[in-house]
Design a protein around this motif. Structure first.
Motif, PDB file in Angstrom:
ATOM      1  N   ASP A 101       0.844  -1.304  -0.169  1.00 29.29           N
ATOM      2  CA  ASP A 101      -0.129  -0.058  -0.142  1.00 29.29           C
ATOM      3  C   ASP A 101       0.940   1.062   0.065  1.00 29.29           C
ATOM      4  OD1 ASP A 101      -2.293  -1.304   0.034  1.00 29.29           O
ATOM      5  OD2 ASP A 101      -2.101  -1.559   2.364  1.00 29.29           O
ATOM      6  N   TYR A 102       2.116   1.165   0.560  1.00 27.70           N
ATOM      7  CA  TYR A 102       2.962   2.270   0.571  1.00 27.70           C
ATOM      8  C   TYR A 102       4.575   1.901   0.389  1.00 27.70           C
ATOM      9  CZ  TYR A 102       3.893   0.959   5.600  1.00 27.70           C
ATOM     10  OH  TYR A 102       4.159   0.200   6.389  1.00 27.70           O
ATOM     11  N   VAL A 103       5.184   2.769  -0.005  1.00 25.15           N
ATOM     12  CA  VAL A 103       6.593   2.419   0.045  1.00 25.15           C
ATOM     13  C   VAL A 103       7.398   3.438   1.123  1.00 25.15           C
ATOM     14  CG1 VAL A 103       8.870   2.658  -1.127  1.00 25.15           C
ATOM     15  CG2 VAL A 103       6.830   1.650  -2.313  1.00 25.15           C
ATOM     16  N   ASP A 104       8.266   2.965   1.837  1.00 24.68           N
ATOM     17  CA  ASP A 104       9.068   3.535   2.741  1.00 24.68           C
ATOM     18  C   ASP A 104       9.746   4.647   2.401  1.00 24.68           C
ATOM     19  OD1 ASP A 104       8.077   2.257   5.688  1.00 24.68           O
ATOM     20  OD2 ASP A 104       8.936   0.355   4.226  1.00 24.68           O
ATOM     21  N   LEU A 105      10.660   4.457   1.381  1.00 28.16           N
ATOM     22  CA  LEU A 105      11.620   5.302   0.523  1.00 28.16           C
ATOM     23  C   LEU A 105      11.378   5.194  -0.918  1.00 28.16           C
ATOM     24  CD1 LEU A 105      13.806   7.520   0.902  1.00 28.16           C
ATOM     25  CD2 LEU A 105      15.336   5.656   1.103  1.00 28.16           C
ATOM     26  N   TYR A 106      11.402   6.445  -1.622  1.00 32.23           N
ATOM     27  CA  TYR A 106      11.396   6.341  -3.004  1.00 32.23           C
ATOM     28  C   TYR A 106      12.531   7.367  -3.339  1.00 32.23           C
ATOM     29  CZ  TYR A 106       9.277   5.785  -7.736  1.00 32.23           C
ATOM     30  OH  TYR A 106       9.041   5.518  -8.876  1.00 32.23           O
ATOM     31  N   LEU A 107      13.163   6.927  -4.317  1.00 36.16           N
ATOM     32  CA  LEU A 107      14.377   7.710  -4.910  1.00 36.16           C
ATOM     33  C   LEU A 107      14.464   7.880  -6.214  1.00 36.16           C
ATOM     34  CD1 LEU A 107      17.390   5.538  -3.070  1.00 36.16           C
ATOM     35  CD2 LEU A 107      16.037   7.535  -2.023  1.00 36.16           C
ATOM     36  N   ILE A 108      14.814   8.732  -6.906  1.00 35.26           N
ATOM     37  CA  ILE A 108      15.279   9.096  -8.095  1.00 35.26           C
ATOM     38  C   ILE A 108      16.556   8.429  -8.362  1.00 35.26           C
ATOM     39  CG2 ILE A 108      16.049  10.830  -9.954  1.00 35.26           C
ATOM     40  CD1 ILE A 108      14.220  12.777  -8.463  1.00 35.26           C
ATOM     41  N   HIS A 109      16.406   7.551  -9.178  1.00 33.88           N
ATOM     42  CA  HIS A 109      17.853   6.442  -9.114  1.00 33.88           C
ATOM     43  C   HIS A 109      18.931   7.211  -9.721  1.00 33.88           C
ATOM     44  CE1 HIS A 109      18.440   1.887  -9.960  1.00 33.88           C
ATOM     45  NE2 HIS A 109      19.374   2.665  -9.514  1.00 33.88           N
ATOM     46  N   TRP A 110      18.941   7.993 -10.753  1.00 30.84           N
ATOM     47  CA  TRP A 110      20.105   8.712 -11.477  1.00 30.84           C
ATOM     48  C   TRP A 110      19.659  10.140 -11.845  1.00 30.84           C
ATOM     49  CZ3 TRP A 110      25.223   6.932 -11.999  1.00 30.84           C
ATOM     50  CH2 TRP A 110      25.333   5.608 -11.750  1.00 30.84           C
ATOM     51  N   PRO A 111      20.426  10.975 -11.687  1.00 28.78           N
ATOM     52  CA  PRO A 111      20.108  12.556 -12.025  1.00 28.78           C
ATOM     53  C   PRO A 111      19.413  12.577 -13.650  1.00 28.78           C
ATOM     54  CG  PRO A 111      22.258  12.323 -11.328  1.00 28.78           C
ATOM     55  CD  PRO A 111      21.756  11.316 -11.198  1.00 28.78           C
ATOM     56  N   VAL A 112      20.538  11.698 -14.364  1.00 28.52           N
ATOM     57  CA  VAL A 112      20.391  11.932 -15.882  1.00 28.52           C
ATOM     58  C   VAL A 112      20.288  13.440 -16.134  1.00 28.52           C
ATOM     59  CG1 VAL A 112      19.353  10.912 -17.960  1.00 28.52           C
ATOM     60  CG2 VAL A 112      18.887   9.861 -15.765  1.00 28.52           C
ATOM     61  N   PRO A 113      21.444  14.186 -15.880  1.00 27.13           N
ATOM     62  CA  PRO A 113      21.325  15.623 -16.311  1.00 27.13           C
ATOM     63  C   PRO A 113      21.091  16.045 -17.822  1.00 27.13           C
ATOM     64  CG  PRO A 113      23.620  15.016 -15.916  1.00 27.13           C
ATOM     65  CD  PRO A 113      22.717  13.785 -15.632  1.00 27.13           C
ATOM     66  N   SER A 114      21.365  15.100 -18.548  1.00 25.30           N
ATOM     67  CA  SER A 114      21.054  15.378 -20.234  1.00 25.30           C
ATOM     68  C   SER A 114      19.611  15.699 -20.387  1.00 25.30           C
ATOM     69  CB  SER A 114      21.778  14.376 -20.840  1.00 25.30           C
ATOM     70  OG  SER A 114      21.086  13.067 -20.752  1.00 25.30           O
ATOM     71  N   ARG A 115      18.762  14.948 -19.486  1.00 24.72           N
ATOM     72  CA  ARG A 115      17.379  15.029 -19.675  1.00 24.72           C
ATOM     73  C   ARG A 115      16.735  15.995 -18.967  1.00 24.72           C
ATOM     74  NH1 ARG A 115      14.001   9.717 -19.476  1.00 24.72           N
ATOM     75  NH2 ARG A 115      12.743  10.952 -20.578  1.00 24.72           N
ATOM     76  N   ASN A 116      17.343  16.406 -18.076  1.00 25.47           N
ATOM     77  CA  ASN A 116      16.808  17.704 -17.306  1.00 25.47           C
ATOM     78  C   ASN A 116      15.323  17.510 -16.807  1.00 25.47           C
ATOM     79  OD1 ASN A 116      16.993  19.947 -16.093  1.00 25.47           O
ATOM     80  ND2 ASN A 116      16.388  21.251 -17.572  1.00 25.47           N
ATOM     81  N   GLU A 120      11.241  17.858 -12.276  1.00 22.29           N
ATOM     82  CA  GLU A 120       9.750  17.643 -12.342  1.00 22.29           C
ATOM     83  C   GLU A 120       9.312  16.405 -12.054  1.00 22.29           C
ATOM     84  OE1 GLU A 120       7.366  16.045 -16.417  1.00 22.29           O
ATOM     85  OE2 GLU A 120       8.893  17.330 -16.505  1.00 22.29           O
ATOM     86  N   ALA A 121      10.069  15.170 -11.851  1.00 18.85           N
ATOM     87  CA  ALA A 121       9.987  14.249 -11.165  1.00 18.85           C
ATOM     88  C   ALA A 121       9.942  14.427  -9.781  1.00 18.85           C
ATOM     89  CB  ALA A 121      11.015  13.099 -11.383  1.00 18.85           C
ATOM     90  N   TRP A 122      10.527  15.268  -9.255  1.00 21.39           N
ATOM     91  CA  TRP A 122      10.637  15.540  -7.689  1.00 21.39           C
ATOM     92  C   TRP A 122       9.301  16.061  -7.189  1.00 21.39           C
ATOM     93  CZ3 TRP A 122      13.485  13.514  -4.157  1.00 21.39           C
ATOM     94  CH2 TRP A 122      13.278  14.077  -2.698  1.00 21.39           C
ATOM     95  N   LYS A 123       8.598  16.728  -8.082  1.00 18.06           N
ATOM     96  CA  LYS A 123       7.500  17.391  -8.022  1.00 18.06           C
ATOM     97  C   LYS A 123       6.473  16.347  -7.659  1.00 18.06           C
ATOM     98  CE  LYS A 123       8.477  21.701  -7.298  1.00 18.06           C
ATOM     99  NZ  LYS A 123       7.975  22.418  -5.846  1.00 18.06           N
ATOM    100  N   ALA A 124       6.368  15.416  -8.418  1.00 11.18           N
ATOM    101  CA  ALA A 124       5.467  14.262  -8.498  1.00 11.18           C
ATOM    102  C   ALA A 124       5.489  13.596  -7.321  1.00 11.18           C
ATOM    103  CB  ALA A 124       5.611  13.645  -9.707  1.00 11.18           C
ATOM    104  N   MET A 125       6.774  13.333  -7.010  1.00 10.88           N
ATOM    105  CA  MET A 125       7.112  12.506  -5.611  1.00 10.88           C
ATOM    106  C   MET A 125       6.601  13.297  -4.464  1.00 10.88           C
ATOM    107  SD  MET A 125      10.804  10.978  -7.011  1.00 10.88           S
ATOM    108  CE  MET A 125      11.424  10.425  -5.510  1.00 10.88           C
ATOM    109  N   GLU A 126       6.912  14.548  -4.538  1.00 12.77           N
ATOM    110  CA  GLU A 126       6.313  15.337  -3.407  1.00 12.77           C
ATOM    111  C   GLU A 126       4.817  15.233  -3.001  1.00 12.77           C
ATOM    112  OE1 GLU A 126       9.455  18.939  -3.129  1.00 12.77           O
ATOM    113  OE2 GLU A 126       7.820  19.340  -4.116  1.00 12.77           O
ATOM    114  N   GLU A 127       4.136  15.073  -4.145  1.00 14.90           N
ATOM    115  CA  GLU A 127       2.860  14.930  -4.136  1.00 14.90           C
ATOM    116  C   GLU A 127       2.295  13.543  -3.512  1.00 14.90           C
ATOM    117  OE1 GLU A 127       1.238  15.724  -7.938  1.00 14.90           O
ATOM    118  OE2 GLU A 127       1.778  17.873  -7.880  1.00 14.90           O
TER     119      GLU A 127
END
Length: 278
Positions: A101-116, A120-127
């Motif tokens: 039902d939930y995850v204790d910790l969710y991480l962005i796996h790599w920054p992938v700076p070339s895609r920038n 944006e992903a972080w905002k979705a994760m904050e929600e």
């Protein structure tokens, strides 16, 4: 239950994470359920996986089969690089694969700076975090400049930065930067994928304490408040690694291992890594 009591690290939002966990990177999906069941039986209560590993479903099956209450297991998974633009949907898929039902910790796996796309992903994760589907959110493989960029728009400071860290590749500046921001440091490849275990500074300490070299290196991490996620397919070594919590090193022993720093990166460089396959 084992006699060892794994200490917790309190993250910047008050969530507690077991300082010594179990990683399943490069564990084949068909072997993952058995191996994770063995780890849980050995006493691990912190399991680290990722969508890119292809074994989330097997991790979830092991947790379900263990009979251990879900609340007693700290579960981490990670956002696949190619899905940073659809993070909410990607998380939903991971949660269903894991059967939780939930995850204790969710991480962005790599920054992938070339895609920038990581901000944006972080905002979705904050929600998702605000909605209670994730107890803590963090990043992996983020260098100092990636952290700076993220924090320009972030409302939530990452709870964790997970990156390659072992005696011959310590990234001290990145660790210090992360900690100065209140971000806990989590080490992957904490044993240098075994390469650091033959160093004289490690083996001499191991001999002195009468323990395996891996316990010494893990104890070195633990002494610095670093979270560690070693992996092993061997149940005996799983238990040996867990017993590192009982190894207390002297300041001199810690210093000798710290002196092994050699800039010996094993994995990819986050500054340039695209990892489209992940």
């Amino acid at each position: 239950m084992p006699k060892q009591t794994v200490p917790n690290v309190t993250l910047n939002n008050g969530v507690q994470i077991p300082q010594l966990g179990f990683g399943v990177f490069q564990v084949p999906p068909e072997e993952t359920q058995r191996i994770v069941e063995d780890a849980l039986e050995a006493g691990y209560r912190h399991i680290d996986t990722a969508a890119a590993y292809g074994n989330e479903a097997a991790v979830g099956a092991a947790i379900a089969a263990s009979g251990i209450p879900r609340a007693d297991i700290f579960l981490t998974t990670k956002l696949r690089n190619g899905e940073q633009g659809t993070a909410r949907e990607a998380f939903g898929h991971s949660r269903r694969e894991l059967g939780v039902d939930y995850v204790d910790l969710y991480l962005i796996h790599w920054p992938v700076p070339s895609r920038n796309l990581f901000a944006e992903a972080w905002k979705a994760m904050e929600e998702l975090h605000a909605g209670g589907e994730i107890r803590a959110i963090g990043v992996s493989n983020f260098l100092a400049n990636h952290l700076d960029t993220l924090l320009q728009s972030a409302d939530v400071v990452p709870a964790v930065n997970q990156f390659e860290l072992h005696p011959t590749f310590q990234q001290p500046e990145l660790a210090a930067k992360s900690r100065s921001l209140g971000i806990a440091v989590e080490a992957y490849s904490p044993l240098g994928q075994g390469a650091d275990l033959d160093a004289a500074a490690v083996t001499s300490v191991a001999d002195g304490h009468g323990v395996p070299p891996a316990q010494v290196v893990l104890a070195w991490h633990l002494a610095q408040s670093t979270i560690v996620i070693p992996k092993s397919a061997n149940s005996g070594r799983m238990r040996d690694n867990l017993a590192a919590v009982d190894v207390v090193l002297t300041p001199e022993e810690i210093g000798g291992i710290t002196a092994l720093e050699a800039g010996a990166r094993i994995g990819s460089d986050p500054a340039v890594a695209a990892h489209s396959q992940m």
